[in-house]
Design an enzyme around this catalytic site. Structure first.
Site, PDB file in Angstrom:
ATOM      1  CG  ASP A  96      -0.122  -0.217   2.523  1.00 47.63           C
ATOM      2  OD1 ASP A  96       1.099   0.045   2.511  1.00 47.63           O
ATOM      3  OD2 ASP A  96      -0.716  -0.627   3.531  1.00 47.63           O
ATOM      4  NE  ARG A 210       2.762  10.861   4.597  1.00 44.53           N
ATOM      5  CZ  ARG A 210       3.852  10.217   4.210  1.00 44.53           C
ATOM      6  NH1 ARG A 210       4.093   9.003   4.654  1.00 44.53           N
ATOM      7  NH2 ARG A 210       4.714  10.788   3.389  1.00 44.53           N
ATOM      8  CG  HIS A 241      10.382   5.569  10.087  1.00 46.61           C
ATOM      9  ND1 HIS A 241      10.673   6.606   9.240  1.00 46.61           N
ATOM     10  CD2 HIS A 241       9.752   4.645   9.338  1.00 46.61           C
ATOM     11  CE1 HIS A 241      10.237   6.320   8.025  1.00 46.61           C
ATOM     12  NE2 HIS A 241       9.675   5.128   8.056  1.00 46.61           N
TER      13      HIS A 241
HETATM   14  C1  UD1 Z   1       6.451   4.993   3.873  1.00 49.22           C
HETATM   15  C2  UD1 Z   1       5.082   4.536   3.362  1.00 49.22           C
HETATM   16  C3  UD1 Z   1       4.318   3.828   4.471  1.00 49.22           C
HETATM   17  C4  UD1 Z   1       5.137   2.713   5.093  1.00 49.22           C
HETATM   18  C5  UD1 Z   1       6.486   3.275   5.526  1.00 49.22           C
HETATM   19  C6  UD1 Z   1       7.351   2.144   6.016  1.00 49.22           C
HETATM   20  C7  UD1 Z   1       3.930   5.947   1.699  1.00 49.22           C
HETATM   21  C8  UD1 Z   1       3.089   7.132   1.484  1.00 49.22           C
HETATM   22  N1  UD1 Z   1       4.301   5.711   2.973  1.00 49.22           N
HETATM   23  O1  UD1 Z   1       6.190   5.989   4.851  1.00 49.22           O
HETATM   24  O2  UD1 Z   1       3.126   3.250   3.926  1.00 49.22           O
HETATM   25  O3  UD1 Z   1       4.449   2.215   6.217  1.00 49.22           O
HETATM   26  O4  UD1 Z   1       7.131   3.889   4.412  1.00 49.22           O
HETATM   27  O5  UD1 Z   1       8.429   2.591   6.781  1.00 49.22           O
HETATM   28  O6  UD1 Z   1       4.262   5.248   0.767  1.00 49.22           O
HETATM   29  N2  UD1 Z   1      13.768   8.715   5.337  1.00 49.22           N
HETATM   30  C9  UD1 Z   1      15.143   8.660   5.390  1.00 49.22           C
HETATM   31  N3  UD1 Z   1      15.774   7.470   5.104  1.00 49.22           N
HETATM   32  C10 UD1 Z   1      15.093   6.342   4.815  1.00 49.22           C
HETATM   33  C11 UD1 Z   1      13.683   6.393   4.788  1.00 49.22           C
HETATM   34  C12 UD1 Z   1      13.030   7.597   5.053  1.00 49.22           C
HETATM   35  O7  UD1 Z   1      15.811   9.647   5.637  1.00 49.22           O
HETATM   36  O8  UD1 Z   1      15.721   5.296   4.567  1.00 49.22           O
HETATM   37  C13 UD1 Z   1      13.084  10.015   5.621  1.00 49.22           C
HETATM   38  C14 UD1 Z   1      13.198  10.999   4.437  1.00 49.22           C
HETATM   39  O9  UD1 Z   1      13.371  12.276   4.942  1.00 49.22           O
HETATM   40  C15 UD1 Z   1      11.828  10.892   3.764  1.00 49.22           C
HETATM   41  C16 UD1 Z   1      10.947  10.663   4.979  1.00 49.22           C
HETATM   42  O10 UD1 Z   1      11.700   9.794   5.833  1.00 49.22           O
HETATM   43  O11 UD1 Z   1      11.487  12.056   3.054  1.00 49.22           O
HETATM   44  C17 UD1 Z   1       9.589  10.059   4.704  1.00 49.22           C
HETATM   45  O12 UD1 Z   1       9.669   8.894   3.904  1.00 49.22           O
HETATM   46  P1  UD1 Z   1       8.358   8.397   3.083  1.00 49.22           P
HETATM   47  O13 UD1 Z   1       8.680   7.153   2.344  1.00 49.22           O
HETATM   48  O14 UD1 Z   1       7.796   9.526   2.305  1.00 49.22           O
HETATM   49  O15 UD1 Z   1       7.297   8.099   4.222  1.00 49.22           O
HETATM   50  P2  UD1 Z   1       7.284   7.028   5.368  1.00 49.22           P
HETATM   51  O16 UD1 Z   1       6.658   7.670   6.553  1.00 49.22           O
HETATM   52  O17 UD1 Z   1       8.602   6.381   5.493  1.00 49.22           O
HETATM   53  N1  UDP Z   2      11.941  -3.431  10.656  1.00 53.06           N
HETATM   54  C1  UDP Z   2      13.308  -3.519  10.502  1.00 53.06           C
HETATM   55  N2  UDP Z   2      14.112  -2.703  11.279  1.00 53.06           N
HETATM   56  C2  UDP Z   2      13.593  -1.817  12.162  1.00 53.06           C
HETATM   57  C3  UDP Z   2      12.194  -1.729  12.293  1.00 53.06           C
HETATM   58  C4  UDP Z   2      11.388  -2.540  11.507  1.00 53.06           C
HETATM   59  O1  UDP Z   2      13.814  -4.319   9.716  1.00 53.06           O
HETATM   60  O2  UDP Z   2      14.386  -1.129  12.807  1.00 53.06           O
HETATM   61  C5  UDP Z   2      11.091  -4.295   9.811  1.00 53.06           C
HETATM   62  C6  UDP Z   2      10.008  -5.074  10.532  1.00 53.06           C
HETATM   63  O3  UDP Z   2      10.489  -6.310  11.005  1.00 53.06           O
HETATM   64  C7  UDP Z   2       8.959  -5.252   9.440  1.00 53.06           C
HETATM   65  C8  UDP Z   2       9.103  -3.982   8.613  1.00 53.06           C
HETATM   66  O4  UDP Z   2      10.393  -3.452   8.927  1.00 53.06           O
HETATM   67  O5  UDP Z   2       9.275  -6.365   8.603  1.00 53.06           O
HETATM   68  C9  UDP Z   2       8.020  -3.008   8.985  1.00 53.06           C
HETATM   69  O6  UDP Z   2       8.298  -1.777   8.436  1.00 53.06           O
HETATM   70  P1  UDP Z   2       7.562  -0.441   8.874  1.00 53.06           P
HETATM   71  O7  UDP Z   2       7.058  -0.584  10.258  1.00 53.06           O
HETATM   72  O8  UDP Z   2       8.499   0.664   8.558  1.00 53.06           O
HETATM   73  O9  UDP Z   2       6.368  -0.344   7.817  1.00 53.06           O
HETATM   74  P2  UDP Z   2       4.873  -0.907   7.772  1.00 53.06           P
HETATM   75  O10 UDP Z   2       4.923  -2.389   7.945  1.00 53.06           O
HETATM   76  O11 UDP Z   2       4.089  -0.219   8.834  1.00 53.06           O
HETATM   77  O12 UDP Z   2       4.405  -0.493   6.413  1.00 53.06           O
END
Ligand code: UD1
Ligand code: UDP
Length: 370
Positions: A96, A210, A241
């Protein structure tokens, strides 16, 4: 050979697609290609490294403070030429995320069939989780092959009159768990390697959604502080995160506190084995809600609803909301009442047996007559 291009961009997609990519590679008649959008960068790369997945294409999209429109437009424009170059027979997307929705749309524009892994989940609330609920609805609408983790996911799709193949496979996250969890596991993270799990009860905390930005995070973090004050044997480990909207409040409220360990995100094998050593899990994550029941760990979901009702029905997961008092009360029940704890930890995991990837490959082969 049937050419299958898997497109994904975030940590959870990588963890849940990696076992399937490996299985595609082992299946006669199927050829695997991988394109990452890198909607996440460091967290994606961490997950890819654990499973030894090397992308064929890397769109390197992540930007600080990226908007949903940035991700959507970046994936749409970036994927077109890759689809033209590779001309896959099938594009696979997962779950998603905005990467998944935009990749499915790009494939549809190119008239390439789309397969949706982890199809059919619904919260039935368009703004929670946001934007994931509408992303997954649109992924399902754009896809012709739907691989559902559970029967109730398949029922959701049938109720919507979904076109194409709808099949129940289990969740590939259980395949990943089976690959990574070991009784004799040694942690990569020096903090986790040095952590004494026998010194008390440890709660694994994660939060990143979010909908929880702002006031809900404050409430969640205050409940954590209150729990550590009330229970002297309790310790929290929170891999934070990398989104600044999460790191800033997490370190401001929970940083430098006794018995609260904040760490950078850890590799999936560290996380899964850490979960195995914890007493219970507090989380707003989707993936953790699926993994913890398979390891016999009770989960309190820090949200007001879930699109994963199966483990709630089995008794392994409880949705407790985002109010400090509710989180404190429900966690206290599991800390004080060993019978209540046992009931949750012994509940059956509804998300599969670790063979979802095999079933997906069989379904793809059958669909294309291989
Ligand atoms: C995204 C997904 C969410 C999922 C989550 C898993 C969407 C809209 N959201 O949300 O469904 O649950 O990933 O974790 O697709 N960032 C870093 N390094 C990283 C990753 C993220 O610096 O490796 C920071 C960046 O500033 C980036 C921000 O996090 O702009 C947000 O990342 P984004 O993928 O837009 O949203 P998530 O909240 O991570
Ligand atoms: N996870 C990971 N390292 C972490 C935290 C989570 O590898 O420090 C893994 C976790 O085991 C799961 C996945 O990341 O498999 C979940 O990701 P996240 O919670 O970011 O996203 P969501 O599942 O809510 O979309």
């Amino acid at each position: 050979m049937l050419k299958i291009l898997s497109v994904f961009g975030t940590r959870p997609e990588a963890i849940k697609m990696a076992p399937l990519i490996q299985e595609i590679g082992r299946t006669p008649g199927l050829k695997s290609l991988v394109c990452v959008t890198a909607q996440h960068r460091e967290m994606l790369d961490q997950a890819l490294a654990v499973f030894g997945v090397t992308p064929d294409y890397d769109m390197d999209l992540m930007r600080p403070a990226q908007t949903l429109a940035d991700i959507t437009s970046g994936v749409l424009t970036g994927l077109g030429p890759i689809l033209a170059e590779t001309s896959p027979d099938l594009v696979l997307v997962h779950g998603d995320t905005t990467t998944s929705f935009a990749a499915a749309l790009a494939a549809y524009y190119a008239k390439i069939p789309v397969g949706h892994v982890e199809a059919g989940l619904r919260s039935h609330n368009r703004y929670s989780p946001f934007p994931e609920e509408i992303n997954r609805v649109l992924c399902d609408r754009l896809s012709l092959l739907h691989f559902c983790p559970t029967e109730s996911n398949a029922e959701n799709l049938r109720a919507e009159g979904t076109e194409g193949l709808v099949t129940v496979t289990g969740n590939t996250v259980i395949d990943a768990l089976h690959m990574l969890v070991r009784a004799d596991y040694s942690f990569h993270s020096p903090t986790l390697a040095a952590f004494d799990f026998s010194a008390g009860r440890t709660i694994l905390l994660t939060a990143h959604r979010r909908e929880n930005f702002g006031a809900p995070f404050e409430q969640i973090f205050r409940a954590v502080l209150r729990l550590t004050e009330a229970y002297p044997d309790l310790r929290f480990i929170y891999p934070v995160h990398r989104n600044p909207a999460v790191t800033k409040p997490a370190y401001r409220v929970l940083g430098n506190r006794a018995r609260i360990t904040l760490i950078d995100p850890v590799e999936a094998d560290d996380l899964h084995n850490l979960m195995g050593r914890c007493y219970m899990v507090l989380t707003d994550s989707g993936g953790l809600q699926e993994e913890a029941p398979a390891l016999g760990k009770p989960v309190l979901v820090l949200r007001t609803e879930t699109e994963r009702p199966e483990a709630v029905e089995m008794g392994a997961v409880k949705v407790v909301g985002v109010e400090e008092a509710d989180i404190f009360r429900e966690a206290s029940v599991l800390l004080d009442d060993s019978a209540a704890y046992r009931r949750m930890s012994l509940a059956v995991n509804p998300y599969g047996d670790g063979k979802a990837s095999k079933r997906i490959c069989q379904a793809i082969s059958a669909y294309f007559g291989i």
